[in-house]
Design a protein around this motif. Structure first.
Motif, PDB file in Angstrom:
ATOM      1  N   THR A  57       6.912   8.997   4.205  1.00  0.00           N
ATOM      2  CA  THR A  57       6.053   9.585   5.151  1.00  0.00           C
ATOM      3  C   THR A  57       6.982  10.881   5.366  1.00  0.00           C
ATOM      4  OG1 THR A  57       6.519   8.470   7.024  1.00  0.00           O
ATOM      5  CG2 THR A  57       4.749   7.568   5.790  1.00  0.00           C
ATOM      6  N   THR A  58       5.888  11.809   6.137  1.00  0.00           N
ATOM      7  CA  THR A  58       6.785  12.917   6.710  1.00  0.00           C
ATOM      8  C   THR A  58       7.562  13.080   8.023  1.00  0.00           C
ATOM      9  OG1 THR A  58       4.606  13.675   7.513  1.00  0.00           O
ATOM     10  CG2 THR A  58       5.284  14.506   5.357  1.00  0.00           C
ATOM     11  N   SER A  75       1.174  10.365  13.626  1.00  0.00           N
ATOM     12  CA  SER A  75       0.907  11.497  12.987  1.00  0.00           C
ATOM     13  C   SER A  75       1.634  12.069  11.599  1.00  0.00           C
ATOM     14  CB  SER A  75       1.519  12.814  13.893  1.00  0.00           C
ATOM     15  OG  SER A  75       2.960  12.643  14.108  1.00  0.00           O
ATOM     16  N   GLU A 115       2.599  11.689   7.638  1.00  0.00           N
ATOM     17  CA  GLU A 115       1.344  11.797   6.619  1.00  0.00           C
ATOM     18  C   GLU A 115       2.149  10.942   5.410  1.00  0.00           C
ATOM     19  OE1 GLU A 115      -1.202  15.586   6.404  1.00  0.00           O
ATOM     20  OE2 GLU A 115       0.783  16.296   7.038  1.00  0.00           O
ATOM     21  N   PRO A 141       1.983  17.077   1.545  1.00  0.00           N
ATOM     22  CA  PRO A 141       1.215  17.103   2.849  1.00  0.00           C
ATOM     23  C   PRO A 141       1.491  18.515   3.650  1.00  0.00           C
ATOM     24  CG  PRO A 141       2.752  15.426   3.139  1.00  0.00           C
ATOM     25  CD  PRO A 141       2.746  15.821   1.551  1.00  0.00           C
ATOM     26  N   SER A 158       2.404  18.736   6.606  1.00  0.00           N
ATOM     27  CA  SER A 158       3.772  18.499   7.555  1.00  0.00           C
ATOM     28  C   SER A 158       4.854  18.147   6.802  1.00  0.00           C
ATOM     29  CB  SER A 158       3.487  17.387   8.527  1.00  0.00           C
ATOM     30  OG  SER A 158       3.156  16.293   7.534  1.00  0.00           O
ATOM     31  N   ALA A 204      -5.436  12.201  -1.542  1.00  0.00           N
ATOM     32  CA  ALA A 204      -5.072  10.989  -0.689  1.00  0.00           C
ATOM     33  C   ALA A 204      -6.091  10.057  -1.031  1.00  0.00           C
ATOM     34  CB  ALA A 204      -4.841  11.341   0.855  1.00  0.00           C
ATOM     35  N   ILE A 231      -0.296   3.800   9.386  1.00  0.00           N
ATOM     36  CA  ILE A 231      -0.441   5.171   8.791  1.00  0.00           C
ATOM     37  C   ILE A 231      -1.480   4.819   7.777  1.00  0.00           C
ATOM     38  CG2 ILE A 231       0.638   6.858   7.345  1.00  0.00           C
ATOM     39  CD1 ILE A 231       3.481   6.297   8.764  1.00  0.00           C
ATOM     40  N   TYR A 252      -5.548   6.513   7.529  1.00  0.00           N
ATOM     41  CA  TYR A 252      -6.245   7.226   6.365  1.00  0.00           C
ATOM     42  C   TYR A 252      -7.200   6.398   5.873  1.00  0.00           C
ATOM     43  CZ  TYR A 252      -2.390  10.289   5.368  1.00  0.00           C
ATOM     44  OH  TYR A 252      -1.438  11.402   5.040  1.00  0.00           O
TER      45      TYR A 252
END
Length: 208
Positions: A37-38, A44, A46, A73, A75, A97, A124, A128
């Motif tokens: 993830t970011t 938060s 992504e 994404p 971010s 996604a 996460i 989504y």
């Protein structure tokens, strides 16, 4: 997920293919899951990549693993690239996604999910899934670091342990990995699970 919520979702999706997700799992397979993830903030972060590997008893079906890259994404920045090493150019052919999550659902079904920090990944993913499909994943979760800690507690109660993925892997004599990515971490979590469930935990101290 409690039984009443399962019944509600079974009724809500009674005419939809996802209805079977909310039925109790009767098989013997599990799925080891990991996401990149970011950021490390599950509220938060992504999704960048998703990987999943099936487990059958003491067999890990690496040849049938799922590995998905998503479109870059918003971010994704230099700071997040240091976490997962995935750059914009690495994700230029990534899935949107919704398509990625659809493929993930088809792969995991309602099997229990195994992982290292699996609740972080599920938090996460649930964000989504709620946004795009109207439900959170109902799958049972199995955290390998908890299994490992529970077995160590039986050897040396009330002791502090290193529960990092690297330390657990070393103690269980698992093969070292050159690079951590979602697929490799899903396989490592699967190896830990199989070793703890079907092997002997090495002693922390040698008899002397």
């Amino acid at each position: 997920m409690n039984i009443f919520r399962r019944w509600w979702y079974q009724y809500k999706f009674r005419h939809h293919s996802v209805k079977k997700l909310f039925e109790p799992y009767r098989g013997e397979e599990l799925v080891s899951l990991d996401c990149e993830t970011t950021s490390l903030d599950p509220s938060s972060a992504e999704l960048v990549t998703i990987a999943a590997t099936r487990i059958q008893a003491n067999r890990i079906l690496t040849s049938e693993s799922l590995y998905l890259t998503l479109s870059p994404p918003d971010s994704l920045d230099a700071g997040s690239v240091t976490i997962h090493k995935m750059r914009h150019q690495d994700l230029r052919h990534g899935l949107d996604a919704r398509e990625a999550l659809t493929q993930l659902l088809d792969f995991i079904g309602n099997r229990p999910l195994v992982g290292y920090h699996i609740r972080y990944d599920k938090t996460i993913l649930d964000r989504y899934f709620r946004q795009m499909f109207g439900f959170a994943l109902p799958n049972k979760l199995i955290e390998v670091s908890h299994l490992y800690h529970a077995q160590l507690e039986r050897q040396l109660p009330n002791t502090c342990y290193d529960l990092s993925l690297e330390a657990i892997s070393r103690h269980l004599d698992l093969p070292p990995t050159e690079r951590h990515d979602a697929l490799q971490d899903s396989i490592t979590a699967a190896l830990i699970y199989v070793r703890l469930k079907h092997g002997d935990l090495p002693a922390l101290i040698s008899p002397g």
